[in-house]
Scaffold this active site. Sequence first.
Site, PDB file in Angstrom:
ATOM      1  N   THR A  29      10.699   3.495   4.672  1.00  8.06           N
ATOM      2  CA  THR A  29       9.369   2.960   4.373  1.00  8.06           C
ATOM      3  C   THR A  29       8.378   4.104   4.258  1.00  8.06           C
ATOM      4  O   THR A  29       8.744   5.268   4.402  1.00  8.06           O
ATOM      5  CB  THR A  29       8.923   1.974   5.481  1.00  8.06           C
ATOM      6  OG1 THR A  29       7.683   1.381   5.119  1.00  8.06           O
ATOM      7  CG2 THR A  29       8.766   2.666   6.815  1.00  8.06           C
ATOM      8  N   SER A  30       7.150   3.767   4.016  1.00 10.31           N
ATOM      9  CA  SER A  30       6.104   4.786   3.965  1.00 10.31           C
ATOM     10  C   SER A  30       4.957   4.399   4.861  1.00 10.31           C
ATOM     11  O   SER A  30       4.558   3.230   4.916  1.00 10.31           O
ATOM     12  CB  SER A  30       5.578   4.939   2.540  1.00 10.31           C
ATOM     13  OG  SER A  30       6.494   5.647   1.753  1.00 10.31           O
ATOM     14  N   GLY A  31       4.423   5.401   5.571  1.00  8.99           N
ATOM     15  CA  GLY A  31       3.166   5.218   6.290  1.00  8.99           C
ATOM     16  C   GLY A  31       2.067   5.642   5.335  1.00  8.99           C
ATOM     17  O   GLY A  31       2.253   5.670   4.117  1.00  8.99           O
ATOM     18  N   PHE A  33       0.599   8.664   4.661  1.00 10.98           N
ATOM     19  CA  PHE A  33       0.985   9.821   3.863  1.00 10.98           C
ATOM     20  C   PHE A  33       2.393  10.258   4.211  1.00 10.98           C
ATOM     21  O   PHE A  33       2.791  11.374   3.911  1.00 10.98           O
ATOM     22  CB  PHE A  33       0.013  10.974   4.103  1.00 10.98           C
ATOM     23  CG  PHE A  33      -1.340  10.703   3.537  1.00 10.98           C
ATOM     24  CD1 PHE A  33      -1.665  11.121   2.267  1.00 10.98           C
ATOM     25  CD2 PHE A  33      -2.276  10.007   4.271  1.00 10.98           C
ATOM     26  CE1 PHE A  33      -2.923  10.859   1.742  1.00 10.98           C
ATOM     27  CE2 PHE A  33      -3.521   9.744   3.755  1.00 10.98           C
ATOM     28  CZ  PHE A  33      -3.853  10.167   2.485  1.00 10.98           C
ATOM     29  N   ALA A  34       3.104   9.371   4.860  1.00 10.03           N
ATOM     30  CA  ALA A  34       4.432   9.746   5.332  1.00 10.03           C
ATOM     31  C   ALA A  34       5.503   8.946   4.625  1.00 10.03           C
ATOM     32  O   ALA A  34       5.308   7.788   4.269  1.00 10.03           O
ATOM     33  CB  ALA A  34       4.511   9.514   6.834  1.00 10.03           C
ATOM     34  N   GLN A  35       6.603   9.614   4.391  1.00  9.62           N
ATOM     35  CA  GLN A  35       7.813   8.907   3.987  1.00  9.62           C
ATOM     36  C   GLN A  35       8.718   8.878   5.216  1.00  9.62           C
ATOM     37  O   GLN A  35       8.812   9.874   5.938  1.00  9.62           O
ATOM     38  CB  GLN A  35       8.518   9.654   2.858  1.00  9.62           C
ATOM     39  CG  GLN A  35       7.726   9.700   1.566  1.00  9.62           C
ATOM     40  CD  GLN A  35       8.414  10.574   0.527  1.00  9.62           C
ATOM     41  OE1 GLN A  35       9.370  11.288   0.824  1.00  9.62           O
ATOM     42  NE2 GLN A  35       7.912  10.530  -0.689  1.00  9.62           N
ATOM     43  N   LYS A  56      10.510  11.789   9.503  1.00  5.27           N
ATOM     44  CA  LYS A  56       9.195  11.484   8.929  1.00  5.27           C
ATOM     45  C   LYS A  56       8.743  12.709   8.153  1.00  5.27           C
ATOM     46  O   LYS A  56       8.709  13.822   8.683  1.00  5.27           O
ATOM     47  CB  LYS A  56       8.222  11.168  10.060  1.00  5.27           C
ATOM     48  CG  LYS A  56       6.927  10.546   9.626  1.00  5.27           C
ATOM     49  CD  LYS A  56       6.207   9.995  10.865  1.00  5.27           C
ATOM     50  CE  LYS A  56       4.732   9.825  10.626  1.00  5.27           C
ATOM     51  NZ  LYS A  56       4.027   9.346  11.809  1.00  5.27           N
ATOM     52  N   ASP A 158      -4.368   3.756  19.841  1.00  2.20           N
ATOM     53  CA  ASP A 158      -3.988   2.879  18.735  1.00  2.20           C
ATOM     54  C   ASP A 158      -2.813   1.987  19.127  1.00  2.20           C
ATOM     55  O   ASP A 158      -1.859   1.814  18.366  1.00  2.20           O
ATOM     56  CB  ASP A 158      -3.672   3.715  17.491  1.00  2.20           C
ATOM     57  CG  ASP A 158      -3.805   2.891  16.205  1.00  2.20           C
ATOM     58  OD1 ASP A 158      -4.492   1.845  16.251  1.00  2.20           O
ATOM     59  OD2 ASP A 158      -3.222   3.273  15.183  1.00  2.20           O
TER      60      ASP A 158
HETATM   61  N1  LIG Z   1      11.462   6.241  14.801  1.00  2.00           N
HETATM   62  C1  LIG Z   1      11.434   5.298  13.859  1.00  2.00           C
HETATM   63  N2  LIG Z   1      12.496   4.515  13.674  1.00  2.00           N
HETATM   64  C2  LIG Z   1      12.481   3.545  12.728  1.00  2.00           C
HETATM   65  N3  LIG Z   1      11.430   3.306  11.921  1.00  2.00           N
HETATM   66  C3  LIG Z   1      10.345   4.061  12.072  1.00  2.00           C
HETATM   67  C4  LIG Z   1      10.284   5.094  13.039  1.00  2.00           C
HETATM   68  N4  LIG Z   1       9.095   5.677  12.966  1.00  2.00           N
HETATM   69  C5  LIG Z   1       8.420   5.041  12.026  1.00  2.00           C
HETATM   70  N5  LIG Z   1       9.164   4.085  11.480  1.00  2.00           N
HETATM   71  C6  LIG Z   1       8.766   3.165  10.399  1.00  2.00           C
HETATM   72  O1  LIG Z   1       7.846   3.839   9.580  1.00  2.00           O
HETATM   73  C7  LIG Z   1       6.595   3.171   9.585  1.00  2.00           C
HETATM   74  C8  LIG Z   1       5.495   4.193   9.506  1.00  2.00           C
HETATM   75  O2  LIG Z   1       5.613   5.061  10.602  1.00  2.00           O
HETATM   76  P1  LIG Z   1       4.343   5.693  11.327  1.00  2.00           P
HETATM   77  O3  LIG Z   1       3.476   4.593  11.787  1.00  2.00           O
HETATM   78  O4  LIG Z   1       4.803   6.660  12.324  1.00  2.00           O
HETATM   79  O5  LIG Z   1       3.720   6.471  10.083  1.00  2.00           O
HETATM   80  P2  LIG Z   1       2.220   6.699   9.814  1.00  2.00           P
HETATM   81  O6  LIG Z   1       2.082   7.521   8.596  1.00  2.00           O
HETATM   82  O7  LIG Z   1       1.594   7.203  11.054  1.00  2.00           O
HETATM   83  O8  LIG Z   1       1.824   5.231   9.514  1.00  2.00           O
HETATM   84  P3  LIG Z   1       0.471   4.517   9.745  1.00  2.00           P
HETATM   85  O9  LIG Z   1      -0.077   4.389   8.411  1.00  2.00           O
HETATM   86  O10 LIG Z   1       0.854   3.192  10.359  1.00  2.00           O
HETATM   87  O11 LIG Z   1      -0.309   5.342  10.644  1.00  2.00           O
HETATM   88  C9  LIG Z   1       6.604   2.357  10.842  1.00  2.00           C
HETATM   89  O12 LIG Z   1       5.799   1.230  10.726  1.00  2.00           O
HETATM   90  C10 LIG Z   1       8.054   1.989  11.001  1.00  2.00           C
HETATM   91  O13 LIG Z   1       8.375   0.845  10.226  1.00  2.00           O
END
Ligand SMILES: Nc1ncnc2c1ncn2[C@@H]1O[C@H](COP(=O)(O)OP(=O)(O)OP(=O)(O)O)[C@@H](O)[C@H]1O
Length: 809
Positions: A29-31, A33-35, A56, A158
Amino acid sequence: MNTPQISLYEPGTVLTVGSHHAKIIKYLTSGGFAQVYSAEISPPDAYSSANKACLKRVIVPDKQGLNTLRAEVDAMKLLKNNKHVVSYIDSHAAKSVNGVAYEVFVLMEYCERGGLIDFMNTRLKNRLQESEVLEIMSQTVQGIVAMHALQPPLIHRDIKIENVLISHEGLYKVCDFGSVSGVIRPPKNPQEFNYVQHDILTNTTAQYRSPEMIDLYRGLPIDEKSDIWALGVFLYKICYYTTPFEKSGETAILHARYQYPSFPQYSDRLKNLIRLMLMEAPSQRPNICQVLEEVSRLQNRSCPIRNFYLLRAMNQNAHLASESTSMAYIPAQQHISQHSFQNIKGMTNIVPLTNIKTAPNLDSVSKFMNNNDRIEPMSQLHTQKLQTDPNILNPLTKTKSVPLSDDFTSLYYKELHPFQKSHTFKSVESFQSPQRKYIPSSPPPINSNNYDRVSTINRPNNYVDSETQTLDSMATPNLKPSPITTNKTTSFSKESTVAENVTGGSIVRSLSSKLKRVITGESRSSSPTKSRQNTGDSIRSAFGILRHGFTGSSINNNRSTSFDNNNGNNNGNSVSRRLTSSSSNPPSSNFSSDTKRQEELDKKRKLEHRRSMPPSILSDFDQHERNNSRTGSRDYYRSHSPVKKSQTMPTTTARPTLKSSNSDINVNQDKKESIQRRVHNLLNNSEDSLGYKSASGYGKYTDTEAEKSNRQSSVRITPISEERFNNYHTSNAMSDHTSSNDKPKSRPPRPPPKPLHLRTKIPNTRCSSHLQSRRPPEERISSEATETIVDVNVDDLEADFRKRFPSKV
Ligand SMILES: Nc1ncnc2c1ncn2[C@@H]1O[C@H](COP(=O)(O)OP(=O)(O)OP(=O)(O)O)[C@@H](O)[C@H]1O
C-alpha cells in the site's frame, strides 16, 4: 508541494537496507509519501528471527524531511522489540542522483494481518464483544506504555485506529511514529503559539485531538494526558465504530461532551473508563498505567506492568528519606528536638535504594520493575506506610502486582537500559551509512499489475469511518516513471547528526531542531514524510504559519479536517450524564490516587522553586519549563526561542540554588529544621488516609475559575498576533509586578502568583468567536465528573500543601 513521483519496485528487486538485504515480495500500500512493501530479509531479524519484513520507502525532498524521518526512526529504535510496538529492524537513506531528494528505507516487523481497521471492517454486523474490545485496548495501551515510560516520555500524538496493526500471531501493535514529540509546554510568545498550533494541526488527527490541543489558551502542556485522551477516543471507536465527537466537533471536544450509543451494549465500567479518559481536565484523566490496570481489572487479569509513575513517586519518597538521614549525622543537627530526632531515627531505618536521584532514571525504576525484591530493602515502617496510604498504593492494592511480562522486561533491559550507559549509543546514527552496503537497484519498469492494494479492495459500503478512508483516493500510488534513481548514495552522518544519547530526549532534541529552523529561517523546504492526513511537514507549515500569522492569513492545513462547527450538538449531554452517573463506583479516586501522590511531590518541588525565585511575569512559564525539564520540553523551546534568552536567562541565572553552602551555618540550620519538619509531616500524612483532593496534575493547577473560563472559550485555531498575545498578558504582568513590589521585605518571599495561563482573564477577542456567540456564557456544560472533581479551592490546597510539606528554604 512538489511531490517526487516514484515508481514501484518489482517483486524480486533486491535492495540493501543498512546491514540487511531486502528482496521485495510485493507492494502492499502507500502512505502519504511512502510505499509499503513486504520483503524477505537476510539476515533474519535478530530479535524475532523472522525473515519477512515490511519495507517502507519514503521520498523526502530535503534535509528537513530527512530529519523528520530520523525522528521517526529514532523513536522506533527506542521502542524496538516491545511486543506491542511495530518493531524496527534497520534503515537506510540515500541521496538521489539529482541531489535534490532523498530516499529513505525503513525495515520493520511485518504485520501480516493488516490493520485494526481492516479487522473492524470484518465485524460490521457482529460488533466487537467487550472481551475483544478489552483485549485490543490492553495490547494497544501496552504499546503506549513503552513510550510514556521513557524519561523523558515520548508522546505519540497520533493514536488512532489506523495506527494499530495486527501481527501474524494476532498481536496488536502501535505503529506510525511520525508525529512523536516530547512534552510540549504551553507557548509563551506569539511565535511559539503559532508554531505549536500549526504543529498540532499537522501532526494530529482532528477527531482525536484533546481539549488542551485545540485550546492552547488553556496554557496546558501537551503531554502524556493528551495521548490518554486520544486513547479514550480510540476505545470509544472500537466500541461504537465512530468517534465520540464525530458530529459535534471541536465545541464538544472542548467540553468533553458526547453520548454513548445504545448499541452495542457495553458494561458501565467500560463506559466509565471512557469517561475518565475523556475528562476535560488532563489532570483528571488516568495515566497510562492506571488505564492498563483498569483494563486488566475488567479483564479479570493481573496487570502486565507495574505502575512506573507510582514507583517513581516511591523512589522520590525514599530519596527524601535518605536526604534527611544524611542530614541527621552532621554536627549542626544537634539542636534538633527529641521529637524530630525520633522521627529521623525512624526514617533512618530506610535503606536507601541504589543510586537514587532526584529525578529517578529508568535504571532505578527498572530495578523496581523487574525484581520485586528490590522493594523489600525499604524499611518495614516505610513499606507499611506506603501500603496504608491510599494516595500511594490504591491502584496496586486493587490489582495484584505481578512481575513484568517478558516483553516489558525487555523494554527496560534490552532497550532502555543502554540509555543509562548512554555512551554506548554515541556513535549510533539514525540511518545506517548507505555507502556501506547499498546495492543500487535500478527502478523497475512500471507494472500496474503489482498494484495490490490490500486495504482498498472489496471494501464494504458501510466501511468504518476514518480519515484514512475518506481520503483514500489520495493514497493511490503514483505509477508514473520515477525521476529519482538511487544509484548515488550519500552518508548523512555529517549533515544530520543524531543526538548523542539515544533517549527520549534525543528525539525531543531532534524534533526541536524544527523550531530552530522556523526561527532562523534556515530552510523553507517542505517535509513530505507525512501524508495528507498525517503530514509531518510541520517545518514548511511552520514557516507558513509564521508568515501568515503576522499577516493575518489563515492557516492552510491539508490534514486537519476542520470540524463543522455548525453541527455543534449539545443535546447529548443529558444522555451522557445519565450514562456516566449510572456507572457503578466510578473509580475516579482510584485513578487519581497515585497521580495525586505525584502531584503532591511535584507541587512540593514546585513550591520549593517558587519560594526560591523572585516572582515575575516569566516565572510561571519558566516554572513549567523547569517542571518539564525532565521531559526535554526545555530543549524543545528554550534553546530555540528567539526571545527566550533575553527573557528567561536572567531568571535562570538569578535562581538561588536549593542546596546552600555548608559554610553557611544559619542556612544549614534552617534547612535541617525544615527537613525535619518535612519528614515529620510526611510521616504524619502517610498515616492519615485523608482523601487529599488535588487539583493539580503534572505540576499544573486546575483552577475552578479557569475551568469556567475554559468552558466559555471556543475554538481558537487562528494565528495570534504579537499585539493580541501581549494584550492577553499585559494586565497579568502588571499585577504580578505589583504583588511582588508590595511584598514586605521582612517576610519570606510569597509564592509567585498563579500561572498566567491559568488565570481567568480572557481577551475580548476570544468572546467574538462565532462559536461563543451561539452559546450563552452562563451555560456551563461539562461532564458531571469534571464538575465534581474539579470543584476545589486551589488556594486552600496550596495552603494545605504548604502546611504539610513546608519548603526547606
Ligand atoms: N509493519 C507493517 N506491516 C504491515 N503493513 C504496514 C506496516 N507498516 C505500515 N503498513 C501499512 O502501510 C500503511 C501506511 O503506513 P504508515 O502509516 O506507516 O505510512 P505513512 O506514510 O506514515 O502513512 P500515513 O499517511 O498514514 O501517515 C499502513 O496503514 C499499513 O496498512
